[in-house]
Design a protein around this motif. Structure first.
Motif, PDB file in Angstrom:
ATOM      1  N   VAL A  41      -4.093  -4.638   4.838  1.00 38.95           N
ATOM      2  CA  VAL A  41      -3.715  -3.272   4.474  1.00 38.95           C
ATOM      3  C   VAL A  41      -4.958  -2.572   3.950  1.00 38.95           C
ATOM      4  N   LEU A  43      -5.992   0.932   1.801  1.00 38.49           N
ATOM      5  CA  LEU A  43      -5.589   2.108   1.038  1.00 38.49           C
ATOM      6  C   LEU A  43      -6.824   2.798   0.473  1.00 38.49           C
ATOM      7  N   CYS A  75       2.277  -1.202  -0.235  1.00 39.40           N
ATOM      8  CA  CYS A  75       1.414  -1.179   0.937  1.00 39.40           C
ATOM      9  C   CYS A  75       1.438   0.165   1.667  1.00 39.40           C
ATOM     10  N   ASP A  76       2.418   1.011   1.311  1.00 40.05           N
ATOM     11  CA  ASP A  76       2.498   2.335   1.912  1.00 40.05           C
ATOM     12  C   ASP A  76       1.731   3.374   1.106  1.00 40.05           C
ATOM     13  N   GLY A  77       1.084   2.954   0.030  1.00 38.77           N
ATOM     14  CA  GLY A  77       0.332   3.876  -0.806  1.00 38.77           C
ATOM     15  C   GLY A  77       1.140   4.520  -1.914  1.00 38.77           C
ATOM     16  N   LYS A  95      -3.148   6.017   2.978  1.00 38.20           N
ATOM     17  CA  LYS A  95      -3.173   4.745   3.694  1.00 38.20           C
ATOM     18  C   LYS A  95      -3.924   4.952   5.003  1.00 38.20           C
TER      19      LYS A  95
END
Length: 350
Positions: A41, A43, A75-77, A95
């Motif tokens: 991931v 960010l 993980c999606d910000g 992201k």
């Protein structure tokens, strides 16, 4: 300075561990880590609480925890939790689109809506058991275009790499440069020359005589945003040169992923892929060591060149016929940047 709507190598897969990795790509500060499923991931490296770098935190159960006050990021910000606080209403951080493939983590630093996985170059050598690869990473203080210039004009090998791959015939043999869409190709073919030390080692590694004349080739291929793949090799003279049967030659691809960090610094992912004796780990290590020393010789030259250019920004530089590959590559880059500008202006005004 650089196209942003493109895939850049951010790191090798094995650099992404159970600790967050901070890296700047095209002036964008990122933090890269693995979630609970083991997927990479990327960010923005910015905690929405107090602006601390999230790369100084840690990963707990797949969540990124800020090392300043313990804010947890998804993980999606989006913010997830913080001890004793209500934080789910915080605006999300950015992201970045990411692809993990070929042993590398690729980042798209531009507009996420433009990210297209099909634009990632196919690397046959990275997937085929008929090829072996060994490489490394250098952090170099120079404009990424200087490295492209360096790799698209190998005349410097005679001087910078005199003890390894340089030879006078490189100077004496003219090059040909052509442009095919966004690709720039510069080639040089030498006939009946002595193999320099690095290539004598490679010939011995493939069970071939190293004390006979060889035909040598260098085919440099630039593809946007900043990748250079160089087909190199030698064959026993009179056996067909570049087209020689594998029994009479050693050939490989010099792999150069040049990722801009800032306007004057780069992450340089270098390596060599070869299609002879791919299972010979000792040979891979020997070639990797040799390549590492060769690329290390470029490092000081490029950094001091950059310092000179910064000290004399108004001085014009000479352009010679040997510079054609670098000049054409820069034109491709400039065209791609110009194509992005209208969208960037619109996004800034939104």
């Amino acid at each position: 300075m650089f196209p942003k709507n493109a895939w850049y190598v951010a790191c090798s897969s094995d650099e992404v561990t159970d600790a967050p990795l901070g890296r700047t790509i095209c002036n964008e500060r990122l933090v890269i880590y693995r979630d609970s499923a083991g997927s990479a991931v990327a960010l923005e490296d910015f905690c929405p609480h107090r602006g601390a770098p999230l790369s100084l935190g840690r990963v707990v159960d797949g969540k990124l925890v800020c090392g300043y006050h313990g804010l947890e990021m998804g993980c999606d910000g989006k913010t997830v939790a913080m001890p004793g606080q209500r934080v789910r209403g915080f605006p999300p951080i950015r992201k970045f689109p990411l692809i993990e493939r070929y042993g590398f983590v690729w980042i798209w630093p531009g507009q996420a809506s433009e990210a297209d996985a099909s634009k990632l170059h196919h690397l046959e050598w990275a997937e085929s058991p008929d090829w072996a690869y060994g490489g490394g990473l250098y952090h170099i203080q120079c404009d990424y275009r200087l490295m492209i210039d360096n790799l698209m004009d190998l005349t410097h090998e005679t001087y910078v790499h005199a003890s390894s791959i340089g030879q006078k015939e490189i100077d004496e043999t003219p090059t040909q440069t052509r442009v095919d869409g966004d690709e720039v190709i510069t080639s040089r073919f030498m006939e009946k020359v002595s193999a320099p030390p690095f290539w004598r080692m490679a010939l011995r590694g493939n069970g071939l005589a190293d004390d006979v004349p060889v035909d040598r080739w260098q085919i440099c291929r630039f593809t946007p945003p900043s990748h250079v793949m160089i087909e190199v090799g030698v064959a026993h003279a009179g056996k067909g040169g570049y087209e020689a049967d594998p029994a009479h030659k050693v050939s490989s691809i010099v792999v150069d992923f040049i990722t801009p960090e800032t306007d004057t610094s780069i992450w340089y992912f270098w390596g060599m892929a070869r299609n002879f004796k791919p299972g010979d780990a000792e040979l891979t290590a020997t070639i990797r060591e040799g390549q590492g020393k060769i690329f290390g010789e470029d490092l000081e030259m490029l950094e001091r060149q950059q310092r000179n250019l910064l000290a004399h920004p108004s001085r014009s530089l000479l352009k010679l016929n040997i510079d054609a590959g670098g000049v054409q590559s820069r034109r491709v880059i400039e065209r791609l940047i110009a194509q992005e500008e209208p969208a960037n202006v619109a996004a800034a005004g939104a």
